[in-house]
Motif scaffolding. Sequence first.
Motif, PDB file in Angstrom:
ATOM      1  N   ALA A 190      19.285   4.233   6.383  1.00 57.65           N
ATOM      2  CA  ALA A 190      18.487   4.359   7.603  1.00 57.65           C
ATOM      3  C   ALA A 190      16.995   4.312   7.312  1.00 57.65           C
ATOM      4  CB  ALA A 190      18.850   5.660   8.322  1.00 57.65           C
ATOM      5  N   ILE A 191      16.586   5.004   6.251  1.00 56.85           N
ATOM      6  CA  ILE A 191      15.162   5.007   5.893  1.00 56.85           C
ATOM      7  C   ILE A 191      14.700   3.598   5.510  1.00 56.85           C
ATOM      8  CG2 ILE A 191      13.475   5.846   4.217  1.00 56.85           C
ATOM      9  CD1 ILE A 191      15.126   8.456   4.089  1.00 56.85           C
ATOM     10  N   MET A 192      15.492   2.921   4.694  1.00 51.61           N
ATOM     11  CA  MET A 192      15.121   1.575   4.261  1.00 51.61           C
ATOM     12  C   MET A 192      15.111   0.594   5.425  1.00 51.61           C
ATOM     13  SD  MET A 192      14.313   1.683   1.075  1.00 51.61           S
ATOM     14  CE  MET A 192      13.652   3.313   1.423  1.00 51.61           C
ATOM     15  N   PHE A 193      16.083   0.725   6.331  1.00 48.22           N
ATOM     16  CA  PHE A 193      16.096  -0.146   7.503  1.00 48.22           C
ATOM     17  C   PHE A 193      14.908   0.147   8.408  1.00 48.22           C
ATOM     18  CE2 PHE A 193      20.223  -2.177   6.985  1.00 48.22           C
ATOM     19  CZ  PHE A 193      20.062  -3.317   7.754  1.00 48.22           C
ATOM     20  N   THR A 194      14.532   1.417   8.520  1.00 49.77           N
ATOM     21  CA  THR A 194      13.378   1.769   9.337  1.00 49.77           C
ATOM     22  C   THR A 194      12.113   1.106   8.810  1.00 49.77           C
ATOM     23  OG1 THR A 194      14.340   3.917   9.928  1.00 49.77           O
ATOM     24  CG2 THR A 194      11.956   3.683  10.161  1.00 49.77           C
ATOM     25  N   ILE A 195      11.901   1.220   7.508  1.00 48.38           N
ATOM     26  CA  ILE A 195      10.701   0.631   6.908  1.00 48.38           C
ATOM     27  C   ILE A 195      10.777  -0.895   6.955  1.00 48.38           C
ATOM     28  CG2 ILE A 195       9.325   0.451   4.802  1.00 48.38           C
ATOM     29  CD1 ILE A 195      10.394   3.240   4.026  1.00 48.38           C
ATOM     30  N   GLY A 196      11.938  -1.441   6.562  1.00 41.27           N
ATOM     31  CA  GLY A 196      12.070  -2.882   6.466  1.00 41.27           C
ATOM     32  C   GLY A 196      11.982  -3.607   7.786  1.00 41.27           C
ATOM     33  N   SER A 197      12.703  -3.120   8.789  1.00 37.00           N
ATOM     34  CA  SER A 197      12.729  -3.829  10.061  1.00 37.00           C
ATOM     35  C   SER A 197      11.522  -3.543  10.929  1.00 37.00           C
ATOM     36  CB  SER A 197      14.013  -3.474  10.831  1.00 37.00           C
ATOM     37  OG  SER A 197      14.063  -2.087  11.101  1.00 37.00           O
ATOM     38  N   SER A 198      10.849  -2.411  10.718  1.00 33.18           N
ATOM     39  CA  SER A 198       9.724  -2.034  11.582  1.00 33.18           C
ATOM     40  C   SER A 198       8.368  -2.420  10.998  1.00 33.18           C
ATOM     41  CB  SER A 198       9.736  -0.517  11.832  1.00 33.18           C
ATOM     42  OG  SER A 198      10.946  -0.114  12.421  1.00 33.18           O
ATOM     43  N   TYR A 199       8.225  -2.308   9.694  1.00 36.56           N
ATOM     44  CA  TYR A 199       6.900  -2.463   9.097  1.00 36.56           C
ATOM     45  C   TYR A 199       6.801  -3.627   8.110  1.00 36.56           C
ATOM     46  CZ  TYR A 199       6.363   2.233  10.997  1.00 36.56           C
ATOM     47  OH  TYR A 199       6.319   3.324  11.830  1.00 36.56           O
ATOM     48  N   ALA A 200       7.854  -4.433   8.005  1.00 38.43           N
ATOM     49  CA  ALA A 200       7.853  -5.497   7.005  1.00 38.43           C
ATOM     50  C   ALA A 200       6.690  -6.459   7.192  1.00 38.43           C
ATOM     51  CB  ALA A 200       9.181  -6.260   7.051  1.00 38.43           C
ATOM     52  N   ASN A 201       6.434  -6.853   8.432  1.00 42.37           N
ATOM     53  CA  ASN A 201       5.335  -7.785   8.678  1.00 42.37           C
ATOM     54  C   ASN A 201       3.991  -7.192   8.271  1.00 42.37           C
ATOM     55  OD1 ASN A 201       6.073 -10.383   9.567  1.00 42.37           O
ATOM     56  ND2 ASN A 201       6.724  -9.572  11.536  1.00 42.37           N
ATOM     57  N   SER A 202       3.779  -5.924   8.625  1.00 43.78           N
ATOM     58  CA  SER A 202       2.510  -5.273   8.289  1.00 43.78           C
ATOM     59  C   SER A 202       2.348  -5.127   6.781  1.00 43.78           C
ATOM     60  CB  SER A 202       2.428  -3.900   8.963  1.00 43.78           C
ATOM     61  OG  SER A 202       2.451  -4.024  10.374  1.00 43.78           O
ATOM     62  N   ILE A 203       3.439  -4.720   6.098  1.00 37.87           N
ATOM     63  CA  ILE A 203       3.378  -4.568   4.645  1.00 37.87           C
ATOM     64  C   ILE A 203       3.144  -5.927   3.990  1.00 37.87           C
ATOM     65  CG2 ILE A 203       4.666  -3.858   2.592  1.00 37.87           C
ATOM     66  CD1 ILE A 203       6.186  -1.883   4.385  1.00 37.87           C
ATOM     67  N   LYS A 204       3.830  -6.938   4.498  1.00 38.42           N
ATOM     68  CA  LYS A 204       3.672  -8.293   3.965  1.00 38.42           C
ATOM     69  C   LYS A 204       2.234  -8.769   4.097  1.00 38.42           C
ATOM     70  CE  LYS A 204       4.443 -11.590   6.640  1.00 38.42           C
ATOM     71  NZ  LYS A 204       3.749 -12.494   7.590  1.00 38.42           N
ATOM     72  N   ASN A 205       1.628  -8.537   5.255  1.00 40.59           N
ATOM     73  CA  ASN A 205       0.235  -8.949   5.465  1.00 40.59           C
ATOM     74  C   ASN A 205      -0.732  -8.176   4.564  1.00 40.59           C
ATOM     75  OD1 ASN A 205       1.002 -10.780   7.451  1.00 40.59           O
ATOM     76  ND2 ASN A 205       0.780  -9.288   9.103  1.00 40.59           N
ATOM     77  N   PHE A 206      -0.466  -6.875   4.414  1.00 44.66           N
ATOM     78  CA  PHE A 206      -1.303  -6.047   3.548  1.00 44.66           C
ATOM     79  C   PHE A 206      -1.253  -6.536   2.094  1.00 44.66           C
ATOM     80  CE2 PHE A 206      -1.389  -2.499   0.512  1.00 44.66           C
ATOM     81  CZ  PHE A 206      -2.704  -2.064   0.688  1.00 44.66           C
ATOM     82  N   LEU A 207      -0.049  -6.802   1.605  1.00 37.95           N
ATOM     83  CA  LEU A 207       0.093  -7.253   0.225  1.00 37.95           C
ATOM     84  C   LEU A 207      -0.496  -8.645   0.034  1.00 37.95           C
ATOM     85  CD1 LEU A 207       3.701  -6.009  -0.599  1.00 37.95           C
ATOM     86  CD2 LEU A 207       1.543  -5.039  -1.395  1.00 37.95           C
ATOM     87  N   GLY A 208      -0.370  -9.494   1.060  1.00 39.54           N
ATOM     88  CA  GLY A 208      -0.977 -10.813   0.972  1.00 39.54           C
ATOM     89  C   GLY A 208      -2.481 -10.735   0.810  1.00 39.54           C
ATOM     90  N   ASN A 209      -3.093  -9.845   1.597  1.00 38.51           N
ATOM     91  CA  ASN A 209      -4.546  -9.651   1.487  1.00 38.51           C
ATOM     92  C   ASN A 209      -4.924  -8.995   0.166  1.00 38.51           C
ATOM     93  OD1 ASN A 209      -5.032 -10.756   4.044  1.00 38.51           O
ATOM     94  ND2 ASN A 209      -4.715  -8.779   5.057  1.00 38.51           N
ATOM     95  N   LEU A 210      -4.114  -8.035  -0.271  1.00 40.32           N
ATOM     96  CA  LEU A 210      -4.408  -7.304  -1.494  1.00 40.32           C
ATOM     97  C   LEU A 210      -4.398  -8.218  -2.715  1.00 40.32           C
ATOM     98  CD1 LEU A 210      -4.859  -4.534  -2.890  1.00 40.32           C
ATOM     99  CD2 LEU A 210      -2.360  -4.348  -3.065  1.00 40.32           C
ATOM    100  N   PHE A 211      -3.408  -9.102  -2.767  1.00 39.21           N
ATOM    101  CA  PHE A 211      -3.271  -9.975  -3.935  1.00 39.21           C
ATOM    102  C   PHE A 211      -3.882 -11.355  -3.710  1.00 39.21           C
ATOM    103  CE2 PHE A 211       0.246  -6.913  -4.482  1.00 39.21           C
ATOM    104  CZ  PHE A 211      -0.024  -6.481  -5.766  1.00 39.21           C
ATOM    105  N   GLY A 212      -4.426 -11.564  -2.525  1.00 44.06           N
ATOM    106  CA  GLY A 212      -5.074 -12.836  -2.244  1.00 44.06           C
ATOM    107  C   GLY A 212      -4.135 -14.018  -2.199  1.00 44.06           C
ATOM    108  N   VAL A 213      -2.929 -13.808  -1.662  1.00 38.00           N
ATOM    109  CA  VAL A 213      -1.951 -14.888  -1.550  1.00 38.00           C
ATOM    110  C   VAL A 213      -1.605 -15.100  -0.082  1.00 38.00           C
ATOM    111  CG1 VAL A 213      -0.967 -14.516  -3.827  1.00 38.00           C
ATOM    112  CG2 VAL A 213      -0.012 -13.283  -1.884  1.00 38.00           C
ATOM    113  N   GLU A 214      -1.276 -16.326   0.257  1.00 36.72           N
ATOM    114  CA  GLU A 214      -0.962 -16.645   1.650  1.00 36.72           C
ATOM    115  C   GLU A 214       0.395 -16.097   2.056  1.00 36.72           C
ATOM    116  OE1 GLU A 214      -0.493 -20.609   4.522  1.00 36.72           O
ATOM    117  OE2 GLU A 214      -1.258 -20.778   2.465  1.00 36.72           O
ATOM    118  N   ASN A 215       1.343 -16.134   1.138  1.00 38.59           N
ATOM    119  CA  ASN A 215       2.702 -15.684   1.424  1.00 38.59           C
ATOM    120  C   ASN A 215       2.905 -14.278   0.875  1.00 38.59           C
ATOM    121  OD1 ASN A 215       5.421 -15.340   1.887  1.00 38.59           O
ATOM    122  ND2 ASN A 215       6.068 -17.225   0.870  1.00 38.59           N
ATOM    123  N   GLY A 216       2.696 -13.275   1.728  1.00 35.24           N
ATOM    124  CA  GLY A 216       2.824 -11.886   1.294  1.00 35.24           C
ATOM    125  C   GLY A 216       4.249 -11.449   1.052  1.00 35.24           C
TER     126      GLY A 216
END
Length: 462
Positions: free
Chosen positions: A161-187
Amino acid sequence: MEIKQPQEKLDKKFAFFHATSVSGTAMMIAAILASYLAVHLTDTVGLSPAAVSGLMFISTLWDAFNDPMMGVIADRTKTKWGRYRPYFLPAPVLLTIFAVLLWQHPTFSGNGNWWYFLIVYIGYQMTVTMYTMPQMSVLPAHVKSDALRNKVITYGAGATAIMFTIGSSYANSIKNFLGNLFGVENGWVPLMLILGALSCVSFWGLFATSKEKYIEPLPDRPLTEDLKRILKHKELTPFIIVWVMASLGYGLMFATSVYYVLYYLARPDLIETYMLVVSMGALVSMVVLLPIFLKFFKTGQRALTASVIGSSVCYIILFFFGSSNFIFLCVMTFIATALASMQNALVNVLVNDAIDYIQFTEGISANGVISSIKGFAQKMGNTFSNSLPLFLLGLVGYVAGAVGQQNEGTLFVLNFMRFAAPIITGLIMLFCLRFNPVEKHQEDIAAMKSMIRDHSDDNHDA
């Protein structure tokens, strides 16, 4: 007279790694794929809904038939580390590789992209099979007490449940954050690498802490004999149907939620909010309500029955009135999800029941085969939850990216698959549970388990 089993103590390290292996960051990867991969393939890569539906159907169907093979192989694996534990070493590495490959955007000509994702997705699913079958099998091999088994299953459900909560709810935000952090287009790439590395820790921890104590020594029987001896028990058919329906209902909940908000409500800005509601409902279901239901209703079957009835009432309301008001939709969705999500965990209790039943009737330890049959049934449910919505959308004229411009047939399919289909799967489960063969043999099975000795000293089949 009730026969008491010898007291066991909970191995906390084993319980932690068992709960955070399949149900840890590996589950978060699965949640992200279930919620966003189809949208990625249609809206970013540019595959048609029919093409994605066919891709999902073929790959998941193969994955379903691959499970029994893996179960038989696991039950006959012969190493100094045991039968099931060796698979926990390479599986998370392969998981990381395939998870990264799934989020690439290749530019092959013709049908090249379709074939690329078919091959990679099959590789991902075979990897999941590689670690899921042994992980389910090692629990009854390590723990004899039903109460402790259920406790470990509850921990795993909470982690899911915890993993699904994070994955399905915040995946896009985390992906965008990591993309900006590492300077890559595909986060997605750094996200998959991080989740894969964490999964290595969990699976390797499970390898280190698990013991195969309560299984018979490696038999001399042919590989296929156990499968034949199990499949002749037609009374186990209700278990198989329940496993299919639980997986289908759970899968549809996540596979259709993004599409429902994006196209039925025509509110792409509300996707993360709604997915958070769904995920929080699942979290409450697994962490809070599941142990309460098991304690109050005493058995997994009764708890499952109550869960199906309660969630079905909510889904009926949502089908007719869900789109009338977004706050109302979120409140009712939270309640429905909180009642429904535990079903996918409660059916795992039936795996241990089936293992005990076969040991009682046939006198054999077939943990891997039973787990693989459950896996087969679960993957069949996944096959339809992954492919059916897109197949139906393709039939009624769905247009990718056409927010606010979908036809009435598309809107009906989205509403039906999101709220009405889980009612149907739930009713089928209730019918099948009436024929549970384990109920009438509970005392005899308890007596058998009380006489099973610890084989940990003679189970290292070097």
